[in-house]
Write a protein that holds these residues in place. Structure first.
Motif, PDB file in Angstrom:
ATOM      1  N   TYR A   1       0.720  -1.118  -0.028  1.00  0.00           N
ATOM      2  CA  TYR A   1      -0.059  -0.052  -0.016  1.00  0.00           C
ATOM      3  C   TYR A   1       0.913   1.343  -0.070  1.00  0.00           C
ATOM      4  O   TYR A   1       2.018   1.319   0.907  1.00  0.00           O
ATOM      5  CB  TYR A   1      -0.826   0.120   1.012  1.00  0.00           C
TER       6      TYR A   1
ATOM      7  N   TYR B   1       0.316   5.834   0.010  1.00  0.00           N
ATOM      8  CA  TYR B   1      -0.519   6.834   0.051  1.00  0.00           C
ATOM      9  C   TYR B   1       0.198   8.249  -0.128  1.00  0.00           C
ATOM     10  O   TYR B   1       1.367   8.585   0.120  1.00  0.00           O
ATOM     11  CB  TYR B   1      -1.023   6.890   1.636  1.00  0.00           C
TER      12      TYR B   1
ATOM     13  N   TYR C   1      -0.865  12.395   1.221  1.00  0.00           N
ATOM     14  CA  TYR C   1      -1.430  13.158   1.908  1.00  0.00           C
ATOM     15  C   TYR C   1      -1.154  14.451   1.694  1.00  0.00           C
ATOM     16  O   TYR C   1       0.129  14.880   1.294  1.00  0.00           O
ATOM     17  CB  TYR C   1      -1.221  12.622   3.669  1.00  0.00           C
TER      18      TYR C   1
ATOM     19  N   TYR D   1      -4.395   7.080  -2.802  1.00  0.00           N
ATOM     20  CA  TYR D   1      -3.864   5.682  -2.496  1.00  0.00           C
ATOM     21  C   TYR D   1      -3.930   4.421  -3.423  1.00  0.00           C
ATOM     22  O   TYR D   1      -4.453   4.867  -4.481  1.00  0.00           O
ATOM     23  CB  TYR D   1      -4.472   5.327  -1.154  1.00  0.00           C
TER      24      TYR D   1
ATOM     25  N   PHE E   1       2.882  14.507   2.063  1.00  0.00           N
ATOM     26  CA  PHE E   1       3.610  13.343   2.573  1.00  0.00           C
ATOM     27  C   PHE E   1       3.141  12.286   1.920  1.00  0.00           C
ATOM     28  O   PHE E   1       2.019  11.958   1.636  1.00  0.00           O
ATOM     29  CB  PHE E   1       3.015  13.299   4.336  1.00  0.00           C
TER      30      PHE E   1
ATOM     31  N   SER F   1       2.708   1.089   3.537  1.00  0.00           N
ATOM     32  CA  SER F   1       2.336   0.132   4.609  1.00  0.00           C
ATOM     33  C   SER F   1       2.023  -1.461   3.797  1.00  0.00           C
ATOM     34  O   SER F   1       1.819  -1.409   2.753  1.00  0.00           O
ATOM     35  CB  SER F   1       1.329   0.470   5.507  1.00  0.00           C
ATOM     36  N   SER F   2       2.281  -2.283   4.701  1.00  0.00           N
ATOM     37  CA  SER F   2       1.579  -3.557   4.344  1.00  0.00           C
ATOM     38  C   SER F   2       0.222  -3.623   5.002  1.00  0.00           C
ATOM     39  O   SER F   2       0.220  -2.897   6.037  1.00  0.00           O
ATOM     40  CB  SER F   2       2.638  -4.743   4.945  1.00  0.00           C
ATOM     41  N   PRO F   3      -0.515  -4.334   4.614  1.00  0.00           N
ATOM     42  CA  PRO F   3      -1.875  -4.365   5.061  1.00  0.00           C
ATOM     43  C   PRO F   3      -2.278  -4.517   6.555  1.00  0.00           C
ATOM     44  O   PRO F   3      -2.960  -3.969   7.045  1.00  0.00           O
ATOM     45  CB  PRO F   3      -2.539  -5.874   4.479  1.00  0.00           C
ATOM     46  N   ASP F   4      -1.007  -5.186   7.267  1.00  0.00           N
ATOM     47  CA  ASP F   4      -1.283  -5.350   8.735  1.00  0.00           C
ATOM     48  C   ASP F   4      -0.326  -4.566   9.298  1.00  0.00           C
ATOM     49  O   ASP F   4      -0.168  -5.006  10.766  1.00  0.00           O
ATOM     50  CB  ASP F   4      -1.439  -7.047   9.075  1.00  0.00           C
ATOM     51  N   GLN F   5       0.237  -3.756   8.937  1.00  0.00           N
ATOM     52  CA  GLN F   5       1.341  -2.764   9.636  1.00  0.00           C
ATOM     53  C   GLN F   5       0.889  -1.447   9.630  1.00  0.00           C
ATOM     54  O   GLN F   5       0.245  -1.038   8.644  1.00  0.00           O
ATOM     55  CB  GLN F   5       2.713  -3.079   9.236  1.00  0.00           C
ATOM     56  N   PRO F   6       1.258  -0.558  10.691  1.00  0.00           N
ATOM     57  CA  PRO F   6       0.956   0.952  10.534  1.00  0.00           C
ATOM     58  C   PRO F   6       1.709   1.651   9.309  1.00  0.00           C
ATOM     59  O   PRO F   6       2.878   0.905   8.829  1.00  0.00           O
ATOM     60  CB  PRO F   6       1.480   1.340  11.862  1.00  0.00           C
ATOM     61  N   GLN F   7       1.308   2.701   8.827  1.00  0.00           N
ATOM     62  CA  GLN F   7       1.889   3.381   7.870  1.00  0.00           C
ATOM     63  C   GLN F   7       3.311   3.810   8.148  1.00  0.00           C
ATOM     64  O   GLN F   7       3.501   4.606   9.112  1.00  0.00           O
ATOM     65  CB  GLN F   7       1.005   4.503   7.346  1.00  0.00           C
TER      66      GLN F   7
ATOM     67  N   PHE G   1       5.879   7.108   6.996  1.00  0.00           N
ATOM     68  CA  PHE G   1       5.922   8.244   6.307  1.00  0.00           C
ATOM     69  C   PHE G   1       7.118   8.753   5.813  1.00  0.00           C
ATOM     70  O   PHE G   1       8.192   8.584   6.445  1.00  0.00           O
ATOM     71  CB  PHE G   1       5.069   9.407   7.204  1.00  0.00           C
ATOM     72  N   GLY G   2       7.217   9.445   4.803  1.00  0.00           N
ATOM     73  CA  GLY G   2       8.274  10.282   4.415  1.00  0.00           C
ATOM     74  C   GLY G   2       8.439  11.483   4.955  1.00  0.00           C
ATOM     75  O   GLY G   2       7.543  11.943   5.982  1.00  0.00           O
TER      76      GLY G   2
ATOM     77  N   TYR H   1       0.369   9.054  16.320  1.00  0.00           N
ATOM     78  CA  TYR H   1       1.508   9.422  15.522  1.00  0.00           C
ATOM     79  C   TYR H   1       2.162  10.576  16.087  1.00  0.00           C
ATOM     80  O   TYR H   1       1.350  11.421  16.759  1.00  0.00           O
ATOM     81  CB  TYR H   1       1.337   9.505  14.013  1.00  0.00           C
TER      82      TYR H   1
ATOM     83  N   GLN I   1      -5.872   1.006   4.480  1.00  0.00           N
ATOM     84  CA  GLN I   1      -5.843   1.659   5.987  1.00  0.00           C
ATOM     85  C   GLN I   1      -6.075   3.230   5.330  1.00  0.00           C
ATOM     86  O   GLN I   1      -4.981   3.997   5.245  1.00  0.00           O
ATOM     87  CB  GLN I   1      -4.371   1.569   6.283  1.00  0.00           C
TER      88      GLN I   1
END
Lengths: 111, 113
Positions: free
Chosen positions: A31, A33, A35, A48, A90, A94-100, A102-103, B36, B99
């Motif tokens: 995944y 995204y 923002y 996304y 920004f 992420s992978s589906p089961d992990q938090p994102q 960010f750069g 966060y 997500q």
């Protein structure tokens, strides 16, 4: 161990100009995204992607286009920049089961 | 309509004391809530999360509490340290699809020595 890399870090554009923001991740995440963050507001999702070759609209997609031709890259394009698009952008992955993750952001000013 | 709200733009706490950051939400369909932390000129970094089926999650000095009936969550930092000075965002998402995080406006936490 770069994580999520955004280029450029800063850019000033004139109204009507076009540009592309590049996001690259080296964590093999499915995944990705984009923002934007404006003063006094939280981050808002523009577009996304859930995998290579796929894209979808987020909360504030107007005026932006995206492409995900390679799994590790997610490009955000502004075809005709407007002052309202002045913001900090920004990218995250992420992978589906992990938090994102960010750069560090791209600060974009449109005059 | 802002689905996730952080009503305190700033918070100042003495070093060593407890910091409590609050977040309210309106969408009862949210499945996960995250906090966060963001330093200037850097991207947000993940701190801690909680599933909607739990009411508490703890990780070292950080604890998140979820009150579903009140649609309210809070982040407790004990003891607060100078390095905790940052902007804290709460965020939420539903598990359908990707997500797609919905963020609050953020709270700037300042820890005073």
């Amino acid at each position: 161990n770069a994580g999520v890399t955004q280029t450029p870090k800063f850019r000033v554009l004139k109204t009507g100009q076009s540009m592309t923001l590049l996001c690259a991740q080296d964590m093999n995440h499915e995944y990705m995204y984009w923002y934007r963050q404006d003063p006094g507001m939280g981050l808002r999702l523009i577009h996304y992607s859930v995998g290579e070759g796929t894209t979808a609209k987020g909360e504030v997609p107007d005026g932006y286009n995206v492409s995900r031709l390679k799994k590790q890259n997610f490009l955000l394009g502004l075809e005709s920049a407007a002052p309202s698009q002045t913001s900090v952008y920004f990218c995250a992955s992420s992978s589906p089961d992990q938090p994102q993750h960010f750069g560090d952001g791209t600060r974009l000013s449109i005059l | 309509d802002q689905q996730v709200k952080q009503n305190s733009p700033s918070l100042s706490v003495q070093e060593g004391r407890i910091s409590i950051l609050n977040c309210d939400y309106t969408n009862s369909m949210f499945d996960y809530f995250l906090w966060y932390k963001k330093y200037p000129a850097e991207g947000p970094t993940f701190l801690i999360s909680i599933s909607s089926i739990k009411d508490k999650n703890e990780d070292g000095r950080f604890t998140v509490f979820l009150n579903k009936s009140a649609k309210h969550l809070s982040l407790h930092i004990v003891p607060s340290q100078p390095g905790d000075s940052a902007v804290y965002f709460c965020a939420a998402f539903t598990i359908q699809g990707a997500q797609k995080l919905v963020f609050g406006q953020g709270t700037r936490l300042t820890i005073n020595p």
